[in-house]
Design a protein around this motif. Structure first.
Motif, PDB file in Angstrom:
ATOM      1  N   MET A  26       0.818  -1.214   0.000  1.00 16.39           N
ATOM      2  CA  MET A  26       0.000   0.000   0.000  1.00 16.39           C
ATOM      3  C   MET A  26       0.854   1.267   0.000  1.00 16.39           C
ATOM      4  SD  MET A  26      -3.206  -1.184   2.399  1.00 16.39           S
ATOM      5  CE  MET A  26      -4.388  -0.030   1.709  1.00 16.39           C
ATOM      6  N   ILE A  29       2.240   1.704  -3.460  1.00 19.01           N
ATOM      7  CA  ILE A  29       1.221   2.233  -4.377  1.00 19.01           C
ATOM      8  C   ILE A  29       1.043   3.733  -4.154  1.00 19.01           C
ATOM      9  CG2 ILE A  29      -1.256   2.208  -4.910  1.00 19.01           C
ATOM     10  CD1 ILE A  29      -1.211  -0.811  -4.411  1.00 19.01           C
ATOM     11  N   ALA A  30       0.952   4.127  -2.887  1.00 20.40           N
ATOM     12  CA  ALA A  30       0.803   5.552  -2.581  1.00 20.40           C
ATOM     13  C   ALA A  30       1.989   6.350  -3.121  1.00 20.40           C
ATOM     14  CB  ALA A  30       0.675   5.751  -1.071  1.00 20.40           C
ATOM     15  N   PHE A 122      -5.700  10.619  -2.844  1.00 19.16           N
ATOM     16  CA  PHE A 122      -5.681   9.159  -2.962  1.00 19.16           C
ATOM     17  C   PHE A 122      -4.411   8.559  -2.367  1.00 19.16           C
ATOM     18  CE2 PHE A 122      -9.133  10.035  -5.820  1.00 19.16           C
ATOM     19  CZ  PHE A 122      -9.951   8.927  -5.685  1.00 19.16           C
ATOM     20  N   VAL A 126      -4.695   5.728   0.653  1.00 17.00           N
ATOM     21  CA  VAL A 126      -4.069   4.408   0.537  1.00 17.00           C
ATOM     22  C   VAL A 126      -3.037   4.191   1.647  1.00 17.00           C
ATOM     23  CG1 VAL A 126      -2.607   2.946  -0.909  1.00 17.00           C
ATOM     24  CG2 VAL A 126      -4.474   4.244  -1.938  1.00 17.00           C
ATOM     25  N   ASN A 127      -2.150   5.168   1.844  1.00 21.15           N
ATOM     26  CA  ASN A 127      -1.121   5.022   2.870  1.00 21.15           C
ATOM     27  C   ASN A 127      -1.722   5.034   4.274  1.00 21.15           C
ATOM     28  OD1 ASN A 127       1.881   5.154   3.653  1.00 21.15           O
ATOM     29  ND2 ASN A 127       1.004   6.873   4.768  1.00 21.15           N
ATOM     30  N   ASN A 193      -4.355  11.510   5.128  1.00 18.39           N
ATOM     31  CA  ASN A 193      -3.644  10.358   5.661  1.00 18.39           C
ATOM     32  C   ASN A 193      -4.010  10.117   7.129  1.00 18.39           C
ATOM     33  OD1 ASN A 193      -1.181   8.415   5.357  1.00 18.39           O
ATOM     34  ND2 ASN A 193      -0.702   9.604   7.181  1.00 18.39           N
TER      35      ASN A 193
END
Length: 292
Positions: A26, A29-30, A122, A126-127, A193
């Motif tokens: 994750m 991805i972030a 986003f 995600v993070n 976040n």
């Protein structure tokens, strides 16, 4: 009994290792899908690693990648965690940080969009969800998490101000590196976040519980069998509708324990009335499960 404990312990280890792997995916991805394409800085040591990557690529003859920076910056804190918190905690934190660094390096950037607002939001979601999931399973993602635990154990105080100052530094660095609009986008990402962490990690959220029951002893015993919580009992309450005698119970739990509370009440008195509200401030001792 020993065999059961070994199986449970093995299950916990597998769950923690799986969570560390999920966090690695994750955060990569972030980083590679959102933060890097949008020139967004993260919070904490991840943001610091991004900053060093930017500065080294501009002003040094060699580049320190964000993945290597994240691993190197965490080494002193991993030593601190080993000495001050617990060996198991330090080892799983090392695994988490290593997997995060490896995944960031292995997963090449995919430029879905360069829009900094989309990347900030986003990337933060995600993070933050990955971080919250890690904390929920009692593993740390390194960085300021370790420092916060140590300081809270030693002094009883949080490092909220340190966190704020550190992130102000990261946001300011984003402004100098990419321009001040990107500093504001990075600030938005840091807020998103934090909200995503709160959504996933419910152990630190305190809830005040009021229970009205005809079976106080059974309810109290059931609650204390399910969780380590004290209960205050108020006898002699009266129901306004039927004027029957009631007992009121007060306790404070974490949101993480809500399912256990519901199970305890259903087992002891399905007809009990319970009201649960969020507690903004808790004074005095509130038991927290110790990390190992």
């Amino acid at each position: 009994m020993d065999d059961v404990q070994k199986v449970l312990r093995r299950h916990q280890y597998i769950a923690k290792a799986s969570t560390a792997f999920m966090y690695g995916i994750m955060v990569s991805i972030a980083m590679n899908f959102f933060w890097t394409p949008g020139n967004i800085y993260s919070s904490g040591f991840t943001g610091l690693a991004q900053l060093i990557n930017t500065l080294s690529s501009r002003y040094l003859p060699f580049t320190i990648s964000a993945s290597w920076g994240l691993l190197l910056f965490n080494i002193p804190l991993l030593v601190l965690a080993w000495k001050q918190i617990g060996h198991q905690f330090a080892l799983f934190t090392l695994l988490t940080v290593f997997l995060a660094s490896f995944m960031i390096k292995a997963l090449h950037p995919v430029y879905l969009t360069h829009d900094p607002m989309i990347c900030a939001i986003f990337g933060g979601v995600v993070n933050g969800f990955g971080t919250g999931l890690s904390l929920k399973n009692e593993i740390s993602t390194g960085g300021l998490d370790i420092l916060g635990i140590v300081i809270r154990r030693k002094t009883g105080k949080s490092i909220g101000n340190i966190n704020i100052m550190f992130n102000v530094f990261i946001v300011s660095a984003a402004g100098f590196a990419y321009g001040w609009p990107f500093a504001f986008y990075s600030a938005i990402g840091i807020v998103v976040n934090a909200k995503a962490i709160d959504f996933a990690y419910t152990r630190q959220q305190r809830m005040q519980v009021l229970i009205v029951t005809n079976r106080p002893k059974r309810v109290v015993d059931s609650i204390q069998n399910h969780m380590r919580r004290g209960v205050t009992i108020i006898h002699g309450a009266e129901g306004a509708y039927r004027h029957d005698v009631k007992t009121i119970l007060f306790t404070t739990i974490s949101r993480y324990e809500m399912a256990e509370l519901e199970e305890a009440i259903d087992e002891s008195d399905p007809k009990a009335f319970a009201s649960v509200t969020e507690a903004d401030t808790i004074l005095g001792h509130f038991y927290e499960h110790k990390l190992k």
